[in-house]
Design a protein around this motif. Structure first.
Motif, mmCIF file in Angstrom:
data_model
loop_
_atom_site.group_PDB
_atom_site.id
_atom_site.type_symbol
_atom_site.label_atom_id
_atom_site.label_comp_id
_atom_site.label_asym_id
_atom_site.label_seq_id
_atom_site.Cartn_x
_atom_site.Cartn_y
_atom_site.Cartn_z
ATOM 1 N N LYS A 131 12.240 -5.400 10.627
ATOM 2 C CA LYS A 131 11.307 -5.285 9.507
ATOM 3 C C LYS A 131 10.824 -6.691 9.203
ATOM 4 O O LYS A 131 11.496 -7.676 9.531
ATOM 5 C CB LYS A 131 11.992 -4.707 8.265
ATOM 6 C CG LYS A 131 12.425 -3.274 8.421
ATOM 7 C CD LYS A 131 13.014 -2.746 7.141
ATOM 8 C CE LYS A 131 13.419 -1.288 7.332
ATOM 9 N NZ LYS A 131 13.858 -0.694 6.061
ATOM 10 N N TYR A 175 7.989 -4.843 5.100
ATOM 11 C CA TYR A 175 7.012 -4.126 5.919
ATOM 12 C C TYR A 175 7.697 -3.616 7.172
ATOM 13 O O TYR A 175 8.554 -4.293 7.744
ATOM 14 C CB TYR A 175 5.864 -5.053 6.343
ATOM 15 C CG TYR A 175 5.002 -5.507 5.197
ATOM 16 C CD1 TYR A 175 3.815 -4.848 4.896
ATOM 17 C CD2 TYR A 175 5.358 -6.603 4.415
ATOM 18 C CE1 TYR A 175 3.015 -5.261 3.843
ATOM 19 C CE2 TYR A 175 4.563 -7.022 3.359
ATOM 20 C CZ TYR A 175 3.402 -6.351 3.084
ATOM 21 O OH TYR A 175 2.610 -6.765 2.045
ATOM 22 N N PHE A 176 7.303 -2.416 7.592
ATOM 23 C CA PHE A 176 7.787 -1.864 8.853
ATOM 24 C C PHE A 176 6.600 -1.232 9.560
ATOM 25 O O PHE A 176 5.888 -0.409 8.966
ATOM 26 C CB PHE A 176 8.893 -0.836 8.610
ATOM 27 C CG PHE A 176 9.509 -0.319 9.875
ATOM 28 C CD1 PHE A 176 10.265 -1.163 10.686
ATOM 29 C CD2 PHE A 176 9.326 0.981 10.261
ATOM 30 C CE1 PHE A 176 10.832 -0.700 11.858
ATOM 31 C CE2 PHE A 176 9.885 1.460 11.437
ATOM 32 C CZ PHE A 176 10.638 0.625 12.232
ATOM 33 N N LYS A 177 6.381 -1.652 10.785
ATOM 34 C CA LYS A 177 5.245 -1.195 11.586
ATOM 35 C C LYS A 177 3.921 -1.369 10.838
ATOM 36 O O LYS A 177 3.051 -0.508 10.864
ATOM 37 C CB LYS A 177 5.428 0.251 12.027
ATOM 38 C CG LYS A 177 6.587 0.438 12.976
ATOM 39 C CD LYS A 177 6.667 1.850 13.501
ATOM 40 C CE LYS A 177 7.816 1.967 14.483
ATOM 41 N NZ LYS A 177 7.920 3.321 15.029
ATOM 42 N N LYS A 228 3.299 -1.303 7.677
ATOM 43 C CA LYS A 228 3.160 -0.603 6.403
ATOM 44 C C LYS A 228 4.173 -1.150 5.393
ATOM 45 O O LYS A 228 5.346 -1.319 5.701
ATOM 46 C CB LYS A 228 3.371 0.894 6.587
ATOM 47 C CG LYS A 228 2.284 1.552 7.420
ATOM 48 C CD LYS A 228 2.453 3.044 7.392
ATOM 49 C CE LYS A 228 1.429 3.844 8.138
ATOM 50 N NZ LYS A 228 0.509 3.291 8.997
#
Length: 116
Positions: free
Chosen positions: A14, A27-29, A31
């Motif tokens: 993340k 944030y992850f990917k 988003k």
């Protein structure tokens, strides 16, 4: 996308972004997952560290000589270490088990094992 004002970024799968307004966001990917408001803002010389093996972010402020631990899950401050005995913090590194190494300006290496 990561917003404007991003000052410090660290990644462990993340992305954790500490912005100039004192907000840490996860944030992850690409988003945004969550955000937490810190009671301080990052200084220009500071650093943010982590790795996938530890449950916290490590904020190093060489100007104030403070090391702060921020829980990844809640994005809240969970500990502060004073490094007043160092002449000046010139560099830092975090190993895989969460031990923080600090290099002082007088070329001494300090080791700090942090627990929360």
């Amino acid at each position: 996308s990561i917003g404007a004002g991003a000052t410090l970024i660290t990644v462990d799968g993340k992305a954790y972004v500490f912005s100039s307004d004192g907000i840490i966001s996860t944030y992850f990917k690409g988003k945004k997952e969550k955000a937490g408001n810190m009671s301080f803002t990052p200084s220009p010389a500071s650093g943010l560290l982590t790795n996938k093996n530890i449950p916290y972010l490590v904020y190093v402020d060489p100007v104030l000589k403070r090391i702060m631990l921020i829980a990844k899950e809640s994005l809240t401050l969970v500990g502060t270490y004073k490094a007043d005995n160092l002449s000046e913090i010139s560099s830092w590194s975090l190993d895989q088990d969460g031990t923080l190494y600090l290099l002082s300006s007088d070329q001494k290496i300090w080791r700090l094992e942090m627990k929360i």
